[in-house]
Design a protein around this motif. Structure first.
Motif, short mmCIF file in Angstrom:
data_model
loop_
_atom_site.label_atom_id
_atom_site.label_comp_id
_atom_site.label_asym_id
_atom_site.label_seq_id
_atom_site.Cartn_x
_atom_site.Cartn_y
_atom_site.Cartn_z
N GLY A 266 0.77 -1.38 0.05
CA GLY A 266 0.05 0.03 -0.10
C GLY A 266 0.76 1.22 0.04
O GLY A 266 0.44 2.43 0.06
N TRP B 79 -2.97 7.30 1.40
CA TRP B 79 -3.75 7.27 0.30
C TRP B 79 -5.11 6.76 0.83
O TRP B 79 -6.10 6.89 0.21
CB TRP B 79 -3.23 6.08 -0.43
N ARG B 80 -5.34 6.35 2.17
CA ARG B 80 -6.92 6.25 2.71
C ARG B 80 -7.24 7.47 3.50
O ARG B 80 -8.38 7.19 4.07
CB ARG B 80 -6.79 4.99 3.65
N GLN B 81 -6.38 8.44 3.63
CA GLN B 81 -6.53 9.63 4.55
C GLN B 81 -7.39 10.62 3.58
O GLN B 81 -6.98 10.92 2.67
CB GLN B 81 -5.75 9.81 5.58
N GLY C 254 -1.00 4.69 4.90
CA GLY C 254 -1.91 5.63 5.58
C GLY C 254 -2.55 6.78 4.53
O GLY C 254 -3.90 6.76 4.51
N PRO D 220 -0.12 3.72 -4.56
CA PRO D 220 -1.65 3.15 -4.77
C PRO D 220 -1.91 1.80 -5.92
O PRO D 220 -0.89 1.95 -6.62
CB PRO D 220 -2.15 4.47 -5.43
#
Length: 249
Positions: free
Chosen positions: A24, A70-72, A68, A27
């Protein structure tokens, strides 16, 4: 871009690119009609950012931060990156605090021109309770330091009570100062070992200077990663804006 193109542009191997995608750190790549991965320029930027961040904060932290972000949301991702700067600054402060503590002890030792006579040394000795009170630590902490070989009290009387002569008090003061500065037991043991040399305090100070130099190098690496991390944040912000624009009014 093919996997080989990204590997060449980032300096990583083909397998490392695939592994960092799996973790991760970058992306997921799009898949072409033939099933091959299709990367874009942002993947190269993210890999460059990871390389510098891994040097600055360690690979584990770098993986956690980039996986983290990329998910925030963009503000949360920026805060996570800012935390790395804060962590480095805190580590620098800890080293400087330890150096100040050692400098104070060195000045105190320099003011003593000759060792005290045995009678005076015995008179200046402290019990474990007295020393714990003077250092504001628990007696169990002093026992633990002794078990770790950091402090060396004498044993007197048939009850084998601990007797902290001035040399042991000095050891305990140094250990307490280093522990309060944030140093773990392995690092304290290394510094205490240096104190056993002819120029003990000077050697300990040199060890701390090496650590300061290392933190400075890591800080420079983090600054070098700044432009790439800014591009990552811009991409995240752009994705968020795109999602908002696609929502019905």
């Amino acid at each position: 871009m093919r996997t080989a193109d990204v590997a060449r542009a980032s300096g990583y191997s083909l397998q490392q690119v695939r592994d960092l995608e799996r973790l991760g750190v970058i992306p997921p790549a799009a898949r072409a009609g033939n099933g091959y991965r299709a990367y874009g320029p942002m993947h190269v930027v993210a890999l460059r950012a990871y390389r510098a961040l891994a040097f600055a904060a360690g690979p584990v932290v770098a993986r956690q931060v980039l996986a983290g972000v990329w998910r925030q949301s963009m503000p949360d991702a920026a805060a996570a990156i800012g935390d790395v700067h804060v962590r480095l600054a805190r580590q620098r402060d800890e080293v400087l605090q330890a150096r100040r503590a050692l400098a104070a002890i060195r000045a105190e030792a320099g003011s003593t021109h000759s060792p005290p006579p045995p009678a005076a040394e015995d008179r200046d000795a402290l019990s474990i309770t007295e020393l714990a009170g003077a250092l504001d630590v628990r007696t169990s902490t002093l026992r633990f330091w002794e078990q770790e070989g950091l402090v060396h009290p004498d044993r007197i009387t048939s009850l084998r009570a601990r007797h902290y002569a001035p040399h042991a008090v000095r050891e305990a003061r140094i250990v307490a100062a280093l522990r309060r500065a944030g140093y773990g037991i392995p690092a304290v043991r290394e510094l205490m070992g240096a104190l056993g040399h002819a120029d003990g305090l000077g050697e300990a100070d040199r060890i701390l200077q090496v650590r300061l130099d290392g933190i400075a190098a890591r800080s420079v690496a983090l600054l070098r990663a700044g432009s790439d991390l800014a591009e990552v944040l811009a991409a995240i912000a752009g994705d968020a804006a795109g999602h908002d624009a696609s929502r019905p009014a």
